[in-house]
Design an enzyme around this catalytic site. Structure first.
Site, PDB file in Angstrom:
ATOM      1  N   GLY A 127      -3.557  11.052   7.081  1.00  0.00           N
ATOM      2  CA  GLY A 127      -2.501  12.057   7.129  1.00  0.00           C
ATOM      3  C   GLY A 127      -1.320  11.658   7.971  1.00  0.00           C
ATOM      4  CG  ASP A 184      -5.018   2.861   5.457  1.00  0.00           C
ATOM      5  OD1 ASP A 184      -4.313   2.671   6.466  1.00  0.00           O
ATOM      6  OD2 ASP A 184      -4.665   3.583   4.506  1.00  0.00           O
ATOM      7  CG  MET A 224      -9.514   6.583   4.719  1.00  0.00           C
ATOM      8  SD  MET A 224      -7.919   5.725   4.572  1.00  0.00           S
ATOM      9  CE  MET A 224      -6.973   6.495   5.901  1.00  0.00           C
ATOM     10  CG  HIS A 281      -4.989   6.059  -0.036  1.00  0.00           C
ATOM     11  ND1 HIS A 281      -5.029   6.000   1.351  1.00  0.00           N
ATOM     12  CD2 HIS A 281      -6.004   6.879  -0.404  1.00  0.00           C
ATOM     13  CE1 HIS A 281      -6.029   6.752   1.780  1.00  0.00           C
ATOM     14  NE2 HIS A 281      -6.625   7.304   0.745  1.00  0.00           N
ATOM     15  CG  MET A 300      -0.083  11.405   2.624  1.00  0.00           C
ATOM     16  SD  MET A 300       0.347  11.444   4.379  1.00  0.00           S
ATOM     17  CE  MET A 300      -0.017   9.753   4.834  1.00  0.00           C
ATOM     18  CG  HIS A 337      -1.920   1.069   1.254  1.00  0.00           C
ATOM     19  ND1 HIS A 337      -3.092   0.988   0.532  1.00  0.00           N
ATOM     20  CD2 HIS A 337      -1.948   2.266   1.897  1.00  0.00           C
ATOM     21  CE1 HIS A 337      -3.811   2.085   0.741  1.00  0.00           C
ATOM     22  NE2 HIS A 337      -3.128   2.885   1.555  1.00  0.00           N
ATOM     23  CG  ASP A 339      -0.604   5.582   3.044  1.00  0.00           C
ATOM     24  OD1 ASP A 339      -1.800   5.534   2.706  1.00  0.00           O
ATOM     25  OD2 ASP A 339      -0.121   4.863   3.932  1.00  0.00           O
ATOM     26  CG  MET A 358      -4.807  10.135   1.486  1.00  0.00           C
ATOM     27  SD  MET A 358      -4.035   9.649   3.043  1.00  0.00           S
ATOM     28  CE  MET A 358      -2.811   8.490   2.447  1.00  0.00           C
TER      29      MET A 358
END
Length: 227
Positions: free
Chosen positions: A147, A180, A142, A71, A42, A38, A40, A73
Site C-alpha cells: 500500500g 517486494d 510481499m 501487480h 492500487m 514493476h 504497482d 493490489m
C-alpha cells in the site's frame, strides 16, 4: 529451467519514480540495465492507497522493451485484467488473499496470453499459495504490508521464500520467486540466499542519483548470494 539456477531479475518499481515525468523515468529504467519494470496498481480498497491505471501503462509501453510486471493490489481485479493486458502488461499478478476468486483469475490471465503471478501478504501463511504453484509463472512474496512505499523489510517473511524454493525444487517447477518491499542491497542479499530470483525495489533504486549504478550493484550482490 532448473529451479536453483534462475537468472536474477532486477525490477525497479515505477511508483517510487518521479511521477511528474513517468516517461523520462521509464527511459531511465531502460538505460539502467534493469530487466523488468514493476507496476504497482492500487485501487484504494484492497490497499488504502491509489496509484495509476491502464492508461498510464498504455502511454509508457512504447517507450521501452522492458518486461512489464503489473501487480494488482485490487479487490476486483477481474475488471482490470483485460484493460491491463491490452495496455501492454506482460505479466499480471493477483493476490492469494482474494480466496475463491483466485482460480478464475489465473485462468483469465492465461486466456489473455499473459504470464500469471500470485502475490502473498506478510500475515498470510505460505500454505495458501500451495494449491496454485503448478499454474503460475511467478510467486510474489510481499516483504512489507502493501500500500505504501518506503516501509521496512519484514524479515519474518524469509521462511516463506525458503518454503517456495523447497516446493519449486521438489516438484521441478519453474515459477520465479519475487520479493517486494524494503528491498535494498542488504535485504536483496538475504532474499537471494534463501531462493528469491526477482527483486522489486522502489526507493532504493529510483531514489539513487544513478539508477544504472545501483541496478548493477544490486545485480552483483544477488548473483553472489544466489541460492
Amino acid at each position: 529451467m532448473k529451479s536453483n539456477i534462475a537468472e536474477m531479475m532486477i525490477a525497479p518499481s515505477l511508483l517510487a519514480s518521479n511521477q511528474s515525468c513517468f516517461g523520462q523515468e521509464v527511459e531511465r529504467a531502460e538505460r539502467s540495465g534493469a530487466d523488468w519494470l514493476h507496476l504497482d496498481i492500487m485501487d484504494g480498497h484492497f490497499v488504502p492507497n491509489l496509484s495509476f491505471g491502464p492508461q498510464v501503462v498504455k502511454a509508457i509501453r512504447p517507450l521501452t522493451n522492458l518486461f512489464f510486471d503489473a501487480h494488482l493490489m485490487c479487490s476486483q481485479p477481474e475488471l482490470l485484467l483485460e484493460p491491463f493486458a491490452k495496455a501492454g502488461a506482460d505479466e499480471i499478478i493477483v493476490h492469494v488473499e482474494l480466496g475463491e476468486q483466485v482460480q478464475c483469475l489465473i485462468h483469465k490471465i492465461k486466456s489473455l496470453g499473459k504470464k500469471v503471478g500470485l502475490a502473498i501478504n506478510p500475515p498470510t501463511a505460505i500454505a495458501a499459495v500451495q494449491p496454485f504453484i503448478e499454474q503460475i509463472d511467478l510467486l510474489l512474496v510481499m516483504t512489507v504490508n502493501p500500500g505504501f512505499g518506503g516501509q521496512e523489510f519484514i524479515s519474518e517473511c524469509l521462511p516463506k521464500i525458503q518454503q517456495a524454493q523447497a516446493w519449486r525444487r521438489e516438484k521441478a517447477l519453474s515459477y520465479r520467486i519475487s520479493v517486494d518491499g524494503g528491498i535494498n542491497d542488504q535485504t536483496a542479499a538475504e532474499c537471494a540466499h534463501v531462493g528469491a530470483d526477482t527483486f522489486v525495489a522502489g526507493t532504493s533504486l529510483f531514489g539513487a542519483p544513478s539508477l544504472k549504478t545501483v541496478v548493477q550493484k544490486m545485480r552483483q550482490i544477488v548473483n553472489e548470494n544466489q541460492h
